[in-house]
Scaffold this active site. Structure first.
Site, PDB file in Angstrom:
ATOM      1  N   GLY A 160       0.880  -1.059   0.004  1.00  0.00           N
ATOM      2  CA  GLY A 160      -0.098  -0.034  -0.006  1.00  0.00           C
ATOM      3  C   GLY A 160       0.822   1.360  -0.127  1.00  0.00           C
ATOM      4  O   GLY A 160       0.316   2.280  -0.169  1.00  0.00           O
ATOM      5  N   CYS A 176      -5.147  -9.391  -2.274  1.00  0.00           N
ATOM      6  CA  CYS A 176      -4.648  -8.167  -2.077  1.00  0.00           C
ATOM      7  C   CYS A 176      -5.313  -7.236  -2.621  1.00  0.00           C
ATOM      8  O   CYS A 176      -5.373  -7.060  -3.923  1.00  0.00           O
ATOM      9  CB  CYS A 176      -3.092  -8.089  -2.505  1.00  0.00           C
ATOM     10  N   CYS A 213      -8.528  -4.231   2.934  1.00  0.00           N
ATOM     11  CA  CYS A 213      -7.224  -4.733   2.959  1.00  0.00           C
ATOM     12  C   CYS A 213      -7.436  -6.233   3.630  1.00  0.00           C
ATOM     13  O   CYS A 213      -8.149  -6.330   4.481  1.00  0.00           O
ATOM     14  CB  CYS A 213      -6.257  -4.026   3.754  1.00  0.00           C
ATOM     15  N   THR A 214      -6.873  -7.226   2.829  1.00  0.00           N
ATOM     16  CA  THR A 214      -7.085  -8.519   3.529  1.00  0.00           C
ATOM     17  C   THR A 214      -6.400  -8.901   4.862  1.00  0.00           C
ATOM     18  O   THR A 214      -6.767 -10.034   5.173  1.00  0.00           O
ATOM     19  CB  THR A 214      -6.477  -9.779   2.403  1.00  0.00           C
TER      20      THR A 214
END
Length: 259
Positions: free
Chosen positions: A43, A73, A183-184
């Site tokens: 990120g 992702c 976000c995973t």
């Protein structure tokens, strides 16, 4: 094709939240999971860097014979999946913040999105956000600092809790009644998030939806596995121990990969 594995990659351990949903829904499918933890978090990287890392991850998984690839992702999906789909001849499943169900179900008409900078600034996120923003206030919040702490296994630490309070309290003060996890890595924080937002805010992540989409695409392409005993390979290019921490409930092993 049914005997070939599903490939899954993420910038680190977060995508295991997606793997667990896929394995639960598709227990007969072989899987190969690649954690690019040495380059986490995605990120904070440039769009070109994210693309190049996504290409590298994809080509590793294709080299292992994967029949379908899940980009587990949000940042990699929003920055790279269009290129991957144009370039490689296998189906790709991507992950986007689930803005649509939050926007459709919000009573206060104010929803929050907690995501990485790379996701929030991407063209795909901007397009999705605009599509469902009519009559809705969308509060975007970068979860800076959360991914490295999760990667280190500090899920219940005071550092994580302090960051979450810093990010979520202002969102609640603005009337947010749905929180989208973009976000995973973040589903691992749901217990802490619930302590902060209580039952006033519904939390949405994409894991179950991604698993259902994976099943649908496999069936559509006639690639679903038969009643076979599945096997699972996990690779990390930073620390096998860190990845294994998130998989202790499963009989799987993690291999360090110099990648």
């Amino acid at each position: 094709m049914s005997l070939q594995p599903i490939g899954i990659f993420d910038s680190g351990v977060g995508g295991t939240s997606i793997w667990k949903e896929i394995h639960k829904l598709l227990p007969n499918e072989h899987t190969i999971y690649l954690a690019d933890s040495a380059n986490a978090p995605y990120g904070e990287k440039s769009a070109d860097d994210i693309l190049q890392l996504s290409i590298k991850n994809t080509e590793f998984l294709l080299g292992q014979g994967c029949k379908l690839i899940v980009v587990a992702c949000n940042t990699a999906t929003t920055n790279a999946i269009a290129y991957l789909r144009e370039t490689y001849d296998v189906p790709f499943i991507g992950i986007e913040p689930a803005i649509k169900p939050a926007a459709l179900n919000s009573i206060s008409k104010t929803i929050g999105v907690l995501a990485t900078k790379g996701t929030l600034t991407s063209a795909l996120f901007n397009t999705t956000s605009k599509k469902y923003s009519e009559g809705i206030t969308i509060i975007e919040q970068e979860g800076e600092g959360l991914v490295p702490l999760i990667e280190a296994g500090k899920i219940e630490s005071s550092e994580v809790k302090n960051l979450l309070e810093q990010y979520l309290n202002p969102m609640m003060a603005k009337g947010m009644d749905y929180l989208v996890l973009g976000c995973t890595h973040y589903p691992y924080l749901i217990p802490l998030i619930k302590e902060i937002v209580t039952d006033k805010v519904a939390i949405i992540d994409s894991g179950e939806a991604v698993a259902k989409q994976t099943k649908s695409i496999l069936e559509q392409h006639k690639m679903a596995a038969n009643k076979q005993k599945s096997s699972h390979q996990f690779y990390s290019n930073k620390s096998a121990e860190e990845l294994n921490y998130f998989l202790t409930a499963y009989e799987v092993s993690v291999t360090y990969l110099d990648f």
